[in-house]
Write an enzyme that holds these catalytic residues in place. Structure first.
Site, PDB file in Angstrom:
ATOM      1  CG  HIS A  17      -1.923  -0.996   1.376  1.00 30.75           C
ATOM      2  ND1 HIS A  17      -2.094  -1.756   2.510  1.00 30.75           N
ATOM      3  CD2 HIS A  17      -2.875  -1.410   0.508  1.00 30.75           C
ATOM      4  CE1 HIS A  17      -3.099  -2.589   2.343  1.00 30.75           C
ATOM      5  NE2 HIS A  17      -3.602  -2.402   1.128  1.00 30.75           N
ATOM      6  CE  LYS A  41     -10.570  -7.456   1.203  1.00 32.10           C
ATOM      7  NZ  LYS A  41      -9.472  -6.501   0.910  1.00 32.10           N
TER       8      LYS A  41
HETATM    9  O1  PNS Z   1      -8.346  -2.814   0.004  1.00 33.21           O
HETATM   10  P1  PNS Z   1      -9.583  -3.368  -0.658  1.00 33.21           P
HETATM   11  O2  PNS Z   1     -10.505  -4.014   0.351  1.00 33.21           O
HETATM   12  O3  PNS Z   1      -9.266  -4.304  -1.792  1.00 33.21           O
HETATM   13  O4  PNS Z   1     -10.324  -2.099  -1.315  1.00 33.21           O
HETATM   14  C1  PNS Z   1     -11.606  -2.218  -1.917  1.00 33.21           C
HETATM   15  C2  PNS Z   1     -12.405  -0.930  -1.684  1.00 33.21           C
HETATM   16  C3  PNS Z   1     -12.543  -0.705  -0.183  1.00 33.21           C
HETATM   17  C4  PNS Z   1     -11.661   0.233  -2.304  1.00 33.21           C
HETATM   18  C5  PNS Z   1     -13.799  -1.091  -2.342  1.00 33.21           C
HETATM   19  O5  PNS Z   1     -14.466  -2.153  -1.728  1.00 33.21           O
HETATM   20  C6  PNS Z   1     -14.624   0.195  -2.246  1.00 33.21           C
HETATM   21  O6  PNS Z   1     -14.487   1.075  -3.072  1.00 33.21           O
HETATM   22  N1  PNS Z   1     -15.486   0.303  -1.201  1.00 33.21           N
HETATM   23  C7  PNS Z   1     -16.297   1.478  -0.953  1.00 33.21           C
HETATM   24  C8  PNS Z   1     -17.781   1.189  -1.213  1.00 33.21           C
HETATM   25  C9  PNS Z   1     -18.069   1.348  -2.696  1.00 33.21           C
HETATM   26  O7  PNS Z   1     -17.954   2.433  -3.244  1.00 33.21           O
HETATM   27  N2  PNS Z   1     -18.437   0.231  -3.345  1.00 33.21           N
HETATM   28  C10 PNS Z   1     -18.676   0.202  -4.764  1.00 33.21           C
HETATM   29  C11 PNS Z   1     -17.377  -0.007  -5.530  1.00 33.21           C
HETATM   30  S1  PNS Z   1     -17.589   0.104  -7.255  1.00 33.21           S
END
Ligand code: PNS
Length: 166
Positions: A17, A41
């Site tokens: 990250h 998650k």
């Molecule tokens: O570190 P990760 O868990 O792989 O990141 C994924 C994350 C948190 C960036 C994604 O799940 C996200 O954007 N979550 C926010 C909620 C949202 O906007 N969901 C629709 C995504 S198109």
């Protein structure tokens, strides 16, 4: 001022990250490292803990801020006026899911683009889940996470071993 959002669960922040955020900080004037919900998650660390660790890890990067948000990424991106969302890509296996999210976000917030940075070869295998698993069994995670957060993670996930590894 060009603003980019680097979103993630950061549960916890890893060297992978940090590498992506560092590289984004050289390409954009302002970077927001955003702790945001991933509905698939269940985090081990609270929002507050994840934000605090992320803040420690990026404190040397002057144009990087840390924030958290409990809603849709697209809404946050629109509200802060970012021109891009920046994500790291580790392998082809990440691609399909990331591509789907990028297209969904583009539909929701057309003024911002998703940019992908290729993970460094040494971070290809690295994930927060792997860090948690190794730490929980008392393994050495010092090569996986920024040094500033090593103690916090050990204390939370493997309190007994924290003393042994210094
Ligand atoms: O570190 P990760 O868990 O792989 O990141 C994924 C994350 C948190 C960036 C994604 O799940 C996200 O954007 N979550 C926010 C909620 C949202 O906007 N969901 C629709 C995504 S198109």
């Amino acid at each position: 001022m060009s603003t980019v959002v680097c979103p993630g669960s950061f549960d916890p922040v890893t060297r992978g990250h940090l590498d992506i955020i560092t590289r984004a900080s050289r390409m954009f004037e302002r970077v927001i490292a955003l702790v945001i919900i991933n509905v698939s998650k269940t985090p081990a660390f609270s929002y507050e803990e994840r934000v605090a660790m992320l803040r420690k890890a990026v404190s040397h990067l002057k144009n990087v801020e840390v924030d958290s948000y409990h809603g849709l990424l697209a809404d946050y991106v629109r509200d802060c006026g970012a021109i891009a969302i920046c994500k790291g890509l580790r392998a082809m296996s990440d691609f399909e899911y990331e591509f789907q999210m990028a297209l969904t976000n583009k539909k929701l917030v057309p003024e911002a683009d998703t940019v992908f940075l290729t993970t460094r070869a040494e971070n290809m295998y690295l994930s927060s889940s792997l860090v948690k698993q190794v730490a929980a069994f008392g393994g050495d995670i010092s090569g996986f996470v920024p040094p500033e957060v090593l103690k916090d993670i050990r204390q939370r996930l493997c309190p007994g071993k924290e003393r042994d590894q210094g």
